[in-house]
Motif scaffolding. Structure first.
Motif, PDB file in Angstrom:
ATOM      1  N   CYS A   1      91.337   8.984  95.366  1.00  0.00           N
ATOM      2  CA  CYS A   1      91.730   9.461  96.896  1.00  0.00           C
ATOM      3  C   CYS A   1      90.708   8.978  98.128  1.00  0.00           C
ATOM      4  N   PHE A   2      89.203   9.460  97.520  1.00  0.00           N
ATOM      5  CA  PHE A   2      87.361   9.723  97.822  1.00  0.00           C
ATOM      6  C   PHE A   2      86.612   9.261  97.047  1.00  0.00           C
ATOM      7  N   GLU A   3      86.414   8.516  98.291  1.00  0.00           N
ATOM      8  CA  GLU A   3      84.794   7.895  97.315  1.00  0.00           C
ATOM      9  C   GLU A   3      83.357   8.687  96.794  1.00  0.00           C
ATOM     10  N   GLU A   4      83.273  10.134  98.166  1.00  0.00           N
ATOM     11  CA  GLU A   4      83.211  11.252  97.844  1.00  0.00           C
ATOM     12  C   GLU A   4      83.768  12.633  97.286  1.00  0.00           C
ATOM     13  N   ALA A   5      84.034  11.814  95.510  1.00  0.00           N
ATOM     14  CA  ALA A   5      85.090  13.128  95.244  1.00  0.00           C
ATOM     15  C   ALA A   5      84.208  14.001  94.580  1.00  0.00           C
ATOM     16  N   TRP A   6      85.414  15.137  94.369  1.00  0.00           N
ATOM     17  CA  TRP A   6      84.353  16.192  93.436  1.00  0.00           C
ATOM     18  C   TRP A   6      85.410  16.633  92.348  1.00  0.00           C
ATOM     19  N   ASP A   7      84.580  17.160  91.672  1.00  0.00           N
ATOM     20  CA  ASP A   7      85.102  17.312  90.271  1.00  0.00           C
ATOM     21  C   ASP A   7      84.811  18.517  89.767  1.00  0.00           C
ATOM     22  N   ALA A   8      85.583  18.927  88.718  1.00  0.00           N
ATOM     23  CA  ALA A   8      86.306  20.032  87.964  1.00  0.00           C
ATOM     24  C   ALA A   8      85.634  21.601  88.616  1.00  0.00           C
ATOM     25  N   ALA A   9      84.247  21.007  88.719  1.00  0.00           N
ATOM     26  CA  ALA A   9      83.066  22.522  88.949  1.00  0.00           C
ATOM     27  C   ALA A   9      82.967  22.999  90.315  1.00  0.00           C
ATOM     28  N   SER A  10      83.058  22.157  90.596  1.00  0.00           N
ATOM     29  CA  SER A  10      83.355  21.820  93.134  1.00  0.00           C
ATOM     30  C   SER A  10      84.589  22.811  93.360  1.00  0.00           C
ATOM     31  N   LEU A  11      85.766  21.827  92.476  1.00  0.00           N
ATOM     32  CA  LEU A  11      86.465  22.323  93.095  1.00  0.00           C
ATOM     33  C   LEU A  11      87.222  24.492  92.557  1.00  0.00           C
ATOM     34  N   SER A  12      86.819  24.284  91.207  1.00  0.00           N
ATOM     35  CA  SER A  12      86.543  25.488  90.792  1.00  0.00           C
ATOM     36  C   SER A  12      85.964  26.591  92.194  1.00  0.00           C
ATOM     37  N   ARG A  13      84.586  26.408  92.360  1.00  0.00           N
ATOM     38  CA  ARG A  13      83.997  27.035  93.119  1.00  0.00           C
ATOM     39  C   ARG A  13      84.365  27.325  94.181  1.00  0.00           C
ATOM     40  N   LEU A  14      84.904  25.507  95.290  1.00  0.00           N
ATOM     41  CA  LEU A  14      85.420  26.219  96.444  1.00  0.00           C
ATOM     42  C   LEU A  14      87.024  27.279  96.338  1.00  0.00           C
ATOM     43  N   LEU A  15      87.384  27.204  95.407  1.00  0.00           N
ATOM     44  CA  LEU A  15      88.169  28.216  95.003  1.00  0.00           C
ATOM     45  C   LEU A  15      88.178  29.730  94.918  1.00  0.00           C
ATOM     46  N   ALA A  16      86.728  29.789  94.464  1.00  0.00           N
ATOM     47  CA  ALA A  16      86.629  31.040  94.485  1.00  0.00           C
ATOM     48  C   ALA A  16      86.030  31.667  95.271  1.00  0.00           C
ATOM     49  N   MET A  17      86.233  31.541  96.875  1.00  0.00           N
ATOM     50  CA  MET A  17      86.042  31.183  97.929  1.00  0.00           C
ATOM     51  C   MET A  17      86.819  32.774  98.701  1.00  0.00           C
TER      52      MET A  17
END
Length: 171
Positions: free
Chosen positions: A27-43
């Protein structure tokens, strides 16, 4: 308009992170990896919703067709990212994800929903306007497009002004 069955929308968990990262990269040029998504979901207050093809039947090998990541707290919520597989666009999946995100935000006590969108993303801007979002700010040169920088529009939607429209779509 496709006659495909309605997608299944559910809350995403840690087991979905790799598949969500793969979808984000579509979906995006600047994609988020699984680690980034995990950090965001931990908020605190963060959650992700995933749209899967009806035919997936819980099969972890089938890539989701849409995702939305939201953070709610203090009476408001923010869509951190929302995306639909380019091959599945035009089937109202983005609208269904917005409805589900709004319902979950209302359940979390949010009265407003914010998001940022690139000013050159006409399809998304039309979707958000039809949903009830309106412009509240600009962020110059926020997104990267190759060697160019594109401004982001900050949009707001007042959730209580949409009574009864946001039934829960989350299973």
């Amino acid at each position: 308009m496709s006659a495909d069955p309605e997608p299944h929308i559910r809350r995403a968990g840690a087991e979905d992170l790799e598949r969500l990262a793969a979808l984000h990269a579509l979906c995006f040029e600047e994609a988020w990896d699984a680690a980034s998504l995990s950090r965001l979901l931990a908020m605190p207050g963060a959650y992700a919703l995933v749209a899967e093809p009806a035919s997936a039947n819980g099969n972890p090998e089938i890539l989701p067709i849409g995702l939305v990541l939201v953070r709610a707290g203090g009476g408001e919520a923010e869509i951190l990212t929302i995306g639909v597989d380019p091959a599945a666009r035009g089937r109202r999946i983005g609208r269904k994800l917005l409805d589900a995100a709004a319902a979950a935000a209302i359940a979390a006590g949010a009265a407003t929903l914010f998001l940022e969108v690139a000013e050159d993303n006409g399809d998304a801007l039309r979707l958000y306007e039809r949903f009830g979002f309106y412009l509240v700010g600009m962020r110059p040169a926020y997104y990267t497009r190759g060697t160019s920088r594109i401004a982001a529009r900050t949009l707001r939607c007042d959730l209580p002004s949409l009574p009864g429209r946001h039934k829960s779509l989350i299973e």
